[in-house]
Design an enzyme around this catalytic site. Structure first.
Site, PDB file in Angstrom:
ATOM      1  N   CYS A 234      44.412  43.697  45.668  1.00  0.00           N
ATOM      2  CA  CYS A 234      44.072  43.935  44.365  1.00  0.00           C
ATOM      3  C   CYS A 234      42.999  43.018  43.841  1.00  0.00           C
ATOM      4  O   CYS A 234      42.743  41.922  43.998  1.00  0.00           O
ATOM      5  CB  CYS A 234      45.375  43.764  43.512  1.00  0.00           C
ATOM      6  SG  CYS A 234      45.304  42.168  42.483  1.00  0.00           S
ATOM      7  N   GLU A 235      42.012  43.769  43.232  1.00  0.00           N
ATOM      8  CA  GLU A 235      40.586  43.061  42.975  1.00  0.00           C
ATOM      9  C   GLU A 235      40.964  42.158  41.822  1.00  0.00           C
ATOM     10  O   GLU A 235      40.112  41.204  41.334  1.00  0.00           O
ATOM     11  CB  GLU A 235      39.490  44.067  42.525  1.00  0.00           C
ATOM     12  CG  GLU A 235      39.656  44.963  41.358  1.00  0.00           C
ATOM     13  CD  GLU A 235      38.593  45.988  41.336  1.00  0.00           C
ATOM     14  OE1 GLU A 235      38.092  46.475  42.422  1.00  0.00           O
ATOM     15  OE2 GLU A 235      38.178  46.349  40.107  1.00  0.00           O
ATOM     16  N   HIS A 236      42.215  42.122  41.207  1.00  0.00           N
ATOM     17  CA  HIS A 236      42.326  41.200  39.840  1.00  0.00           C
ATOM     18  C   HIS A 236      42.659  40.035  40.232  1.00  0.00           C
ATOM     19  O   HIS A 236      42.544  38.999  39.704  1.00  0.00           O
ATOM     20  CB  HIS A 236      43.221  41.846  38.952  1.00  0.00           C
ATOM     21  CG  HIS A 236      42.699  43.276  38.422  1.00  0.00           C
ATOM     22  ND1 HIS A 236      43.361  44.118  38.255  1.00  0.00           N
ATOM     23  CD2 HIS A 236      41.390  43.552  37.825  1.00  0.00           C
ATOM     24  CE1 HIS A 236      42.495  45.343  37.634  1.00  0.00           C
ATOM     25  NE2 HIS A 236      41.401  44.844  37.503  1.00  0.00           N
TER      26      HIS A 236
ATOM     27  N   HIS B 287      52.860  46.180  44.662  1.00  0.00           N
ATOM     28  CA  HIS B 287      51.557  44.964  44.364  1.00  0.00           C
ATOM     29  C   HIS B 287      52.217  43.657  44.260  1.00  0.00           C
ATOM     30  O   HIS B 287      53.139  43.456  43.262  1.00  0.00           O
ATOM     31  CB  HIS B 287      51.057  45.427  43.011  1.00  0.00           C
ATOM     32  CG  HIS B 287      50.194  46.388  43.086  1.00  0.00           C
ATOM     33  ND1 HIS B 287      48.828  46.722  43.091  1.00  0.00           N
ATOM     34  CD2 HIS B 287      50.589  47.861  43.453  1.00  0.00           C
ATOM     35  CE1 HIS B 287      48.389  47.831  43.172  1.00  0.00           C
ATOM     36  NE2 HIS B 287      49.285  48.821  43.353  1.00  0.00           N
TER      37      HIS B 287
HETATM   38 ZN   LIG Z   1      46.818  42.284  40.672  1.00  0.00          ZN
END
Ligand SMILES: [Zn+2]
Length: 200
Positions: free
Chosen positions: A85-87, A154
């Site tokens: 995930c890019e966050h 995730h």
């Molecule tokens: Zn994330």
């Protein structure tokens, strides 16, 4: 991340950044167990993010025209998917299902899996990943329709933040007949075992 990439950071800079993060986490990067960690992390990144070196359109470009009158759905389901995930730069892991209705071209099925990998091995959000895969298949094969469903868990949700293990996220992107024809969409969702995917 290739060594001859003159515009990007060097491997030494990448390893130094990992060393900084180890110190930020509160540990000592010079102790025995961690001494080789920056080098290992940089190598792991080369594998996690190798998708930037791949052109998914190129991967799909070798198609076969001799399909006689085959015009039924082609489905590759349960393709293992590993992305980040890019966050939070932590993994999200799950499966992708990719289907299309050929018009005049088909592609080797392993190529569909490689397209999933090429987009997964980048910093991603699941929604964008889903639509990128569908768009690449649609652009190259020009089929009557494309359907992509991804189900993934995730780690930014299971191991930090709200700590909710067991939750998976489902995203879908439907083009052409998969969008316009409810029976095509139903057939696809039934074949992947999700007759009730939300919003369909
Ligand atoms: Zn994330």
């Amino acid at each position: 991340m290739s060594p001859d990439n003159t515009t990007g950071p060097t491997r030494e800079e990448a390893e130094a950044a990992v060393e900084t993060l180890i110190r930020w986490a509160g540990d000592d990067p010079s102790r025995q167990g961690l001494i080789d960690t920056p080098r290992r992390v940089a190598r792991a990144y080369e594998s996690f993010f190798s998708g930037y070196e791949e052109d998914p359109v190129q991967l799909l470009s070798q198609t076969f025209d001799e399909i006689d009158d085959y015009d039924e759905m082609v489905l590759l389901r349960d393709i293992r998917l590993e992305s980040h995930c890019e966050h939070h730069m932590v993994p999200f892991i799950g499966v992708a299902h990719v289907a299309y209705l050929p018009r005049h071209k088909v592609v080797g099925i392993s190529k569909l899996a490689r397209v999933v990998d090429a987009y997964s091995r980048r910093l991603q959000i699941q929604e964008k990943l889903t639509s990128q895969i569908a768009t690449a298949v649609n652009d190259v094969l020009e089929p009557k329709g494309v359907g992509v469903v991804i189900e993934a868990s995730h780690q930014c949700m299971t191991t930090r933040g709200v700590h909710k293990p067991g939750v998976s996220m489902v995203t879908s992107h439907m083009l052409g007949r998969f969008r316009s024809d409810p029976s095509t969409r139903r057939e696809f969702l039934a074949l992947i075992g999700h007759p009730t995917v939300a919003g369909m």
